[in-house]
Write a protein that holds these residues in place. Sequence first.
Motif, PDB file in Angstrom:
ATOM      1  N   PRO A 108       4.667  -3.327  -0.312  1.00  0.00           N
ATOM      2  CA  PRO A 108       4.038  -3.191  -1.634  1.00  0.00           C
ATOM      3  C   PRO A 108       3.221  -4.414  -2.061  1.00  0.00           C
ATOM      4  CG  PRO A 108       6.294  -2.386  -1.695  1.00  0.00           C
ATOM      5  CD  PRO A 108       6.099  -2.997  -0.353  1.00  0.00           C
ATOM      6  N   HIS A 109       3.696  -5.617  -1.738  1.00  0.00           N
ATOM      7  CA  HIS A 109       2.938  -6.822  -2.093  1.00  0.00           C
ATOM      8  C   HIS A 109       1.627  -6.891  -1.309  1.00  0.00           C
ATOM      9  CE1 HIS A 109       6.936  -8.948  -3.351  1.00  0.00           C
ATOM     10  NE2 HIS A 109       6.534  -8.057  -4.226  1.00  0.00           N
ATOM     11  N   TYR A 110       1.650  -6.454  -0.067  1.00  0.00           N
ATOM     12  CA  TYR A 110       0.437  -6.434   0.753  1.00  0.00           C
ATOM     13  C   TYR A 110      -0.581  -5.465   0.144  1.00  0.00           C
ATOM     14  CZ  TYR A 110       2.966  -8.792   4.616  1.00  0.00           C
ATOM     15  OH  TYR A 110       3.671  -9.686   5.390  1.00  0.00           O
ATOM     16  N   ARG A 111      -0.089  -4.300  -0.290  1.00  0.00           N
ATOM     17  CA  ARG A 111      -0.988  -3.296  -0.864  1.00  0.00           C
ATOM     18  C   ARG A 111      -1.644  -3.801  -2.147  1.00  0.00           C
ATOM     19  NH1 ARG A 111       2.201   1.212  -2.243  1.00  0.00           N
ATOM     20  NH2 ARG A 111       4.122   0.515  -1.246  1.00  0.00           N
ATOM     21  N   GLU A 112      -0.864  -4.493  -2.970  1.00  0.00           N
ATOM     22  CA  GLU A 112      -1.426  -5.048  -4.202  1.00  0.00           C
ATOM     23  C   GLU A 112      -2.479  -6.113  -3.896  1.00  0.00           C
ATOM     24  OE1 GLU A 112      -0.984  -4.182  -7.461  1.00  0.00           O
ATOM     25  OE2 GLU A 112      -0.006  -2.456  -6.520  1.00  0.00           O
ATOM     26  N   THR A 113      -2.225  -6.921  -2.876  1.00  0.00           N
ATOM     27  CA  THR A 113      -3.184  -7.956  -2.487  1.00  0.00           C
ATOM     28  C   THR A 113      -4.478  -7.335  -1.967  1.00  0.00           C
ATOM     29  OG1 THR A 113      -1.326  -9.403  -1.917  1.00  0.00           O
ATOM     30  CG2 THR A 113      -3.493 -10.052  -1.093  1.00  0.00           C
ATOM     31  N   VAL A 114      -4.363  -6.267  -1.191  1.00  0.00           N
ATOM     32  CA  VAL A 114      -5.554  -5.558  -0.696  1.00  0.00           C
ATOM     33  C   VAL A 114      -6.395  -5.076  -1.878  1.00  0.00           C
ATOM     34  CG1 VAL A 114      -6.347  -3.462   0.483  1.00  0.00           C
ATOM     35  CG2 VAL A 114      -4.561  -4.884   1.520  1.00  0.00           C
ATOM     36  N   LYS A 115      -5.749  -4.483  -2.882  1.00  0.00           N
ATOM     37  CA  LYS A 115      -6.476  -3.987  -4.062  1.00  0.00           C
ATOM     38  C   LYS A 115      -7.200  -5.129  -4.776  1.00  0.00           C
ATOM     39  CE  LYS A 115      -3.313  -0.137  -4.953  1.00  0.00           C
ATOM     40  NZ  LYS A 115      -2.216   0.348  -5.841  1.00  0.00           N
ATOM     41  N   THR A 116      -6.527  -6.274  -4.890  1.00  0.00           N
ATOM     42  CA  THR A 116      -7.114  -7.418  -5.588  1.00  0.00           C
ATOM     43  C   THR A 116      -8.327  -7.959  -4.834  1.00  0.00           C
ATOM     44  OG1 THR A 116      -4.943  -8.021  -6.477  1.00  0.00           O
ATOM     45  CG2 THR A 116      -6.639  -9.734  -6.507  1.00  0.00           C
ATOM     46  N   TYR A 117      -8.185  -8.146  -3.519  1.00  0.00           N
ATOM     47  CA  TYR A 117      -9.284  -8.670  -2.708  1.00  0.00           C
ATOM     48  C   TYR A 117     -10.479  -7.718  -2.696  1.00  0.00           C
ATOM     49  CZ  TYR A 117      -7.171 -12.727  -0.251  1.00  0.00           C
ATOM     50  OH  TYR A 117      -6.641 -13.945   0.073  1.00  0.00           O
ATOM     51  N   LEU A 118     -10.198  -6.421  -2.647  1.00  0.00           N
ATOM     52  CA  LEU A 118     -11.272  -5.438  -2.477  1.00  0.00           C
ATOM     53  C   LEU A 118     -11.929  -5.026  -3.796  1.00  0.00           C
ATOM     54  CD1 LEU A 118     -10.195  -5.338   0.423  1.00  0.00           C
ATOM     55  CD2 LEU A 118     -10.409  -2.855   0.341  1.00  0.00           C
ATOM     56  N   ALA A 119     -11.308  -5.360  -4.912  1.00  0.00           N
ATOM     57  CA  ALA A 119     -11.808  -4.896  -6.217  1.00  0.00           C
ATOM     58  C   ALA A 119     -13.299  -5.158  -6.442  1.00  0.00           C
ATOM     59  CB  ALA A 119     -10.982  -5.518  -7.340  1.00  0.00           C
ATOM     60  N   PRO A 120     -13.835  -6.351  -6.138  1.00  0.00           N
ATOM     61  CA  PRO A 120     -15.270  -6.580  -6.368  1.00  0.00           C
ATOM     62  C   PRO A 120     -16.184  -5.683  -5.534  1.00  0.00           C
ATOM     63  CG  PRO A 120     -14.098  -8.655  -6.052  1.00  0.00           C
ATOM     64  CD  PRO A 120     -13.171  -7.561  -5.647  1.00  0.00           C
ATOM     65  N   HIS A 121     -15.653  -5.172  -4.423  1.00  0.00           N
ATOM     66  CA  HIS A 121     -16.462  -4.326  -3.533  1.00  0.00           C
ATOM     67  C   HIS A 121     -16.392  -2.851  -3.941  1.00  0.00           C
ATOM     68  CE1 HIS A 121     -16.939  -7.720  -0.678  1.00  0.00           C
ATOM     69  NE2 HIS A 121     -15.744  -8.050  -1.138  1.00  0.00           N
ATOM     70  N   GLU A 122     -15.495  -2.532  -4.854  1.00  0.00           N
ATOM     71  CA  GLU A 122     -15.339  -1.193  -5.414  1.00  0.00           C
ATOM     72  C   GLU A 122     -15.205  -0.094  -4.350  1.00  0.00           C
ATOM     73  OE1 GLU A 122     -18.649  -0.752  -8.052  1.00  0.00           O
ATOM     74  OE2 GLU A 122     -17.726  -2.013  -9.595  1.00  0.00           O
ATOM     75  N   PRO A 123     -14.313  -0.282  -3.382  1.00  0.00           N
ATOM     76  CA  PRO A 123     -14.110   0.798  -2.403  1.00  0.00           C
ATOM     77  C   PRO A 123     -13.173   1.858  -2.972  1.00  0.00           C
ATOM     78  CG  PRO A 123     -12.620  -0.988  -1.927  1.00  0.00           C
ATOM     79  CD  PRO A 123     -13.412  -1.422  -3.129  1.00  0.00           C
ATOM     80  N   GLU A 124     -13.136   2.992  -2.335  1.00  0.00           N
ATOM     81  CA  GLU A 124     -12.135   4.006  -2.674  1.00  0.00           C
ATOM     82  C   GLU A 124     -10.920   3.757  -1.789  1.00  0.00           C
ATOM     83  OE1 GLU A 124     -11.395   8.831  -2.501  1.00  0.00           O
ATOM     84  OE2 GLU A 124     -13.430   8.046  -2.267  1.00  0.00           O
ATOM     85  N   ILE A 125      -9.771   3.509  -2.420  1.00  0.00           N
ATOM     86  CA  ILE A 125      -8.540   3.251  -1.663  1.00  0.00           C
ATOM     87  C   ILE A 125      -7.654   4.487  -1.758  1.00  0.00           C
ATOM     88  CG2 ILE A 125      -6.485   1.800  -1.455  1.00  0.00           C
ATOM     89  CD1 ILE A 125      -8.107  -0.516  -2.567  1.00  0.00           C
ATOM     90  N   ILE A 126      -7.398   5.083  -0.594  1.00  0.00           N
ATOM     91  CA  ILE A 126      -6.610   6.323  -0.527  1.00  0.00           C
ATOM     92  C   ILE A 126      -5.207   5.979  -0.046  1.00  0.00           C
ATOM     93  CG2 ILE A 126      -6.447   8.614   0.521  1.00  0.00           C
ATOM     94  CD1 ILE A 126      -9.539   8.256   1.106  1.00  0.00           C
ATOM     95  N   GLU A 127      -4.192   6.391  -0.806  1.00  0.00           N
ATOM     96  CA  GLU A 127      -2.803   6.123  -0.415  1.00  0.00           C
ATOM     97  C   GLU A 127      -2.316   7.226   0.506  1.00  0.00           C
ATOM     98  OE1 GLU A 127       1.039   5.913  -3.026  1.00  0.00           O
ATOM     99  OE2 GLU A 127       0.009   3.980  -3.149  1.00  0.00           O
ATOM    100  N   LEU A 128      -1.800   6.819   1.649  1.00  0.00           N
ATOM    101  CA  LEU A 128      -1.317   7.760   2.657  1.00  0.00           C
ATOM    102  C   LEU A 128       0.192   7.944   2.488  1.00  0.00           C
ATOM    103  CD1 LEU A 128      -1.871   9.422   5.237  1.00  0.00           C
ATOM    104  CD2 LEU A 128      -1.628   7.301   6.541  1.00  0.00           C
ATOM    105  N   PRO A 129       0.668   9.141   2.154  1.00  0.00           N
ATOM    106  CA  PRO A 129       2.097   9.339   1.884  1.00  0.00           C
ATOM    107  C   PRO A 129       2.948   9.313   3.158  1.00  0.00           C
ATOM    108  CG  PRO A 129       0.939  11.427   1.751  1.00  0.00           C
ATOM    109  CD  PRO A 129      -0.111  10.375   1.977  1.00  0.00           C
TER     110      PRO A 129
END
Length: 448
Positions: free
Chosen positions: A165-186
């Motif tokens: 979960p901490h890795y996923r939050e970090t990915v969101k933070t780093y990628l935010a300026p690039h505005e990608p679509e992040i899809i969560e895989l269940p």
Amino acid sequence: MRYIPNTEEQKKEMLKEIGVSSFDDLIKEGVPQSIRLKGKLNIPEARSETELEEKIYNIAQKNSNFYLMKPLIGAGAYRHYIPEAEKFLLQREEFWTCYTPYQPELSQGTLQSIFEYQSYISRLIKMEAVIPSIYDGASATAEAALMSLRLTHKNKIMVSNLVHPHYRETVKTYLAPHEPEIIELPYKNGLVDLEKLKILINEDVASVIIQNPNFFGGIEKLAEISEIVHSKDALLIMVIAESISLGVLKAPGDIGADIVTGNAQSFGMDLNYGGPYNAYLATKKEYIRQLPGRIIGETTDVDGKRVFVMTLRAREQDIRRERATSNICTNHNLNVIAADIFLSLIGTKGLYQISLLNTKSAHYLENLLLKSKKFEKIFDYPFYNEFLLKSKEDIATINKKLLENNFVPPLKICEFYKEENLKNVLLFAVTEVLSRDNLNKVAKILSE
């Protein structure tokens, strides 16, 4: 102002230069009266050095001695055996710098140690190019996601829900300026849901991020995942939070990973209250120009002698900002050397034996706990050294029992996953620091 080491004359001179008559005038506009200190702080009188030492010692005695306790918790940070020789070598003063070895003529020993470490990681994960020093597994994963955007020129990222979960939050933070679509895989039954992956992935996806072993400890079906991901021309990013697992699990490069990130904390670094740690980022030779950070290369000098240099430095400190792949600065060099010494001392056979012991011990404890009838499985999945069990007893009671017997309790998984079936579920982690007697004691405590 009494804590600023200036004389009264110097203070008056500075205030005059600013254009105010007193310190109160200086802060009048910027610091509202309502939040200023009223009256004096209730600070005790000064103590002598020996009195102060005794006071601090008495306070410290109220703490639990963590090093006498055995951890049953992992979730991305693991206590492993660290050879005494490593601890001794790390005390050598020439290693005590985090400064990046820009000047090769002064840094051959440091550069050689990093080069050796790169070589070890390359052999372990079967990838051609390795960046040996990134802050931690979370930032390395985020850098890998950014790298996949640059390589594919696509703007969708798929991330497994079983990535830390901490890795996923970090990915969101780093990628935010690039505005990608992040899809969560269940997930399904403790592993990535392959059917959902087939449905969700398409040609617009830049990369799919999978952790192995995953956050639940499960060993993913990476060969099948790789085939699905590559059928849509996406990149497979594999995350390794527990690098000791590489001693027994198949190398990511042999399974089809395009980019590999790993937290190297298990390679000779203690828990250290959460850091600092170290991570690596690796890829195929064809993608080397998009790697962030720096690689240590081997060459020869004017006399034909073997020497080492930093190369492929694509950071904004080294090239034009708009062309840089990253702004990674700090070189966790002491941590790199710790990992280098650890792997040198343990060797191929030792790493295999430790890794095998970890997984056997974890399965041994799981069997003991299931036999106690106080726990039950919620997923039936292959795992490395971490596993989930649902407790029939209140978790607060379990934690109290374990702490009283010098065991650090396992992770309460509902702190990260809110699904109904994960209530009262614990994530146990087992490493070689837990002996068979320790595991038997844990089972006895929790079955009473």
